[in-house]
Design a protein around this motif. Structure first.
Motif, mmCIF file in Angstrom:
data_model
loop_
_atom_site.group_PDB
_atom_site.id
_atom_site.type_symbol
_atom_site.label_atom_id
_atom_site.label_comp_id
_atom_site.label_asym_id
_atom_site.label_seq_id
_atom_site.Cartn_x
_atom_site.Cartn_y
_atom_site.Cartn_z
ATOM 1 N N ILE A 23 0.837 -1.188 0.019
ATOM 2 C CA ILE A 23 -0.105 -0.168 -0.064
ATOM 3 C C ILE A 23 0.777 1.252 -0.038
ATOM 4 C CG2 ILE A 23 -1.507 1.415 1.354
ATOM 5 C CD1 ILE A 23 -2.795 -1.347 2.274
ATOM 6 N N VAL A 24 2.106 1.311 0.602
ATOM 7 C CA VAL A 24 2.904 2.494 0.924
ATOM 8 C C VAL A 24 3.530 2.722 -0.567
ATOM 9 C CG1 VAL A 24 4.712 3.260 1.931
ATOM 10 C CG2 VAL A 24 3.362 2.072 3.329
ATOM 11 N N VAL A 25 3.860 1.549 -0.980
ATOM 12 C CA VAL A 25 4.431 1.658 -2.499
ATOM 13 C C VAL A 25 3.521 2.156 -3.578
ATOM 14 C CG1 VAL A 25 5.615 0.391 -4.386
ATOM 15 C CG2 VAL A 25 6.249 -0.131 -2.090
ATOM 16 N N SER A 26 2.359 1.871 -3.515
ATOM 17 C CA SER A 26 1.105 2.186 -4.415
ATOM 18 C C SER A 26 0.998 3.820 -4.085
ATOM 19 C CB SER A 26 0.154 1.591 -4.432
ATOM 20 O OG SER A 26 0.229 0.032 -4.447
ATOM 21 N N ALA A 27 0.873 4.212 -2.771
ATOM 22 C CA ALA A 27 0.688 5.475 -2.412
ATOM 23 C C ALA A 27 1.635 6.337 -2.830
ATOM 24 C CB ALA A 27 0.614 5.716 -0.836
ATOM 25 N N VAL A 28 3.086 5.946 -2.964
ATOM 26 C CA VAL A 28 4.067 6.756 -3.451
ATOM 27 C C VAL A 28 3.950 6.995 -4.853
ATOM 28 C CG1 VAL A 28 6.682 6.757 -3.662
ATOM 29 C CG2 VAL A 28 5.716 6.426 -1.404
ATOM 30 N N ALA A 29 3.757 5.729 -5.459
ATOM 31 C CA ALA A 29 3.732 5.807 -7.228
ATOM 32 C C ALA A 29 2.486 6.559 -7.429
ATOM 33 C CB ALA A 29 3.376 4.350 -7.646
ATOM 34 N N LEU A 52 12.625 7.577 -6.971
ATOM 35 C CA LEU A 52 11.350 7.103 -6.417
ATOM 36 C C LEU A 52 11.965 6.731 -4.803
ATOM 37 C CD1 LEU A 52 8.638 5.833 -8.616
ATOM 38 C CD2 LEU A 52 8.937 8.228 -7.764
ATOM 39 N N LEU A 53 11.431 7.357 -3.819
ATOM 40 C CA LEU A 53 11.771 7.047 -2.275
ATOM 41 C C LEU A 53 10.592 6.661 -1.942
ATOM 42 C CD1 LEU A 53 14.487 9.346 -1.745
ATOM 43 C CD2 LEU A 53 14.801 6.862 -2.545
ATOM 44 N N PRO A 54 10.834 5.832 -0.680
ATOM 45 C CA PRO A 54 9.474 5.879 0.139
ATOM 46 C C PRO A 54 8.949 7.271 0.796
ATOM 47 C CG PRO A 54 10.856 4.043 0.760
ATOM 48 C CD PRO A 54 11.666 5.158 -0.031
ATOM 49 N N ILE A 55 9.661 8.192 0.960
ATOM 50 C CA ILE A 55 9.358 9.375 1.269
ATOM 51 C C ILE A 55 9.043 10.408 0.301
ATOM 52 C CG2 ILE A 55 10.636 9.164 3.449
ATOM 53 C CD1 ILE A 55 12.847 11.156 2.217
ATOM 54 N N GLY A 56 9.123 9.900 -0.965
ATOM 55 C CA GLY A 56 8.798 10.847 -2.041
ATOM 56 C C GLY A 56 9.874 10.950 -3.121
ATOM 57 N N THR A 96 -7.576 8.750 -4.686
ATOM 58 C CA THR A 96 -7.573 7.066 -5.029
ATOM 59 C C THR A 96 -8.042 6.591 -3.796
ATOM 60 O OG1 THR A 96 -5.212 7.490 -6.113
ATOM 61 C CG2 THR A 96 -5.746 5.255 -5.198
ATOM 62 N N ALA A 97 -7.913 7.111 -2.563
ATOM 63 C CA ALA A 97 -8.482 6.503 -1.383
ATOM 64 C C ALA A 97 -10.093 6.524 -1.676
ATOM 65 C CB ALA A 97 -8.095 7.213 -0.012
ATOM 66 N N LEU A 98 -10.474 7.703 -1.743
ATOM 67 C CA LEU A 98 -11.870 7.846 -2.002
ATOM 68 C C LEU A 98 -12.776 6.910 -3.175
ATOM 69 C CD1 LEU A 98 -12.397 11.540 -1.438
ATOM 70 C CD2 LEU A 98 -13.004 9.889 0.073
#
Length: 73
Positions: A2-8, A30-34, A68-70
């Motif tokens: 989920i975190v990887v998808s959110a960053v993408a 691309l990094l996990p923090i942005g 995306t969340a909504l």
């Protein structure tokens, strides 16, 4: 995952804003923090640091993640 998808999603939205502003990128990391961006020319670097460009790039990621969340069932 989920975190990887959110960053993408966030960085894809930011890249669309960068393209819309007409800035040229040389490299993207691309990094996990942005993402970290390297601009191809000084004009793109200056264009990214003006107030409107920074606001648009900062707002694009959270808006894309919220949309995306909504849309999740």
């Amino acid at each position: 995952m989920i975190v990887v998808s959110a960053v993408a999603v966030r960085d894809t939205a930011r890249l669309l804003v960068v393209a819309w502003l007409g800035l040229r990128l040389r490299a993207i990391l691309l990094l996990p923090i942005g993402g970290m961006y390297a601009y191809a020319d000084p004009e793109s670097q200056e264009g990214s640091s003006n107030g409107g460009g920074q606001f648009s790039m900062a707002l694009a990621g959270p808006v894309a993640n919220l949309a995306t969340a909504l849309s999740w069932p």
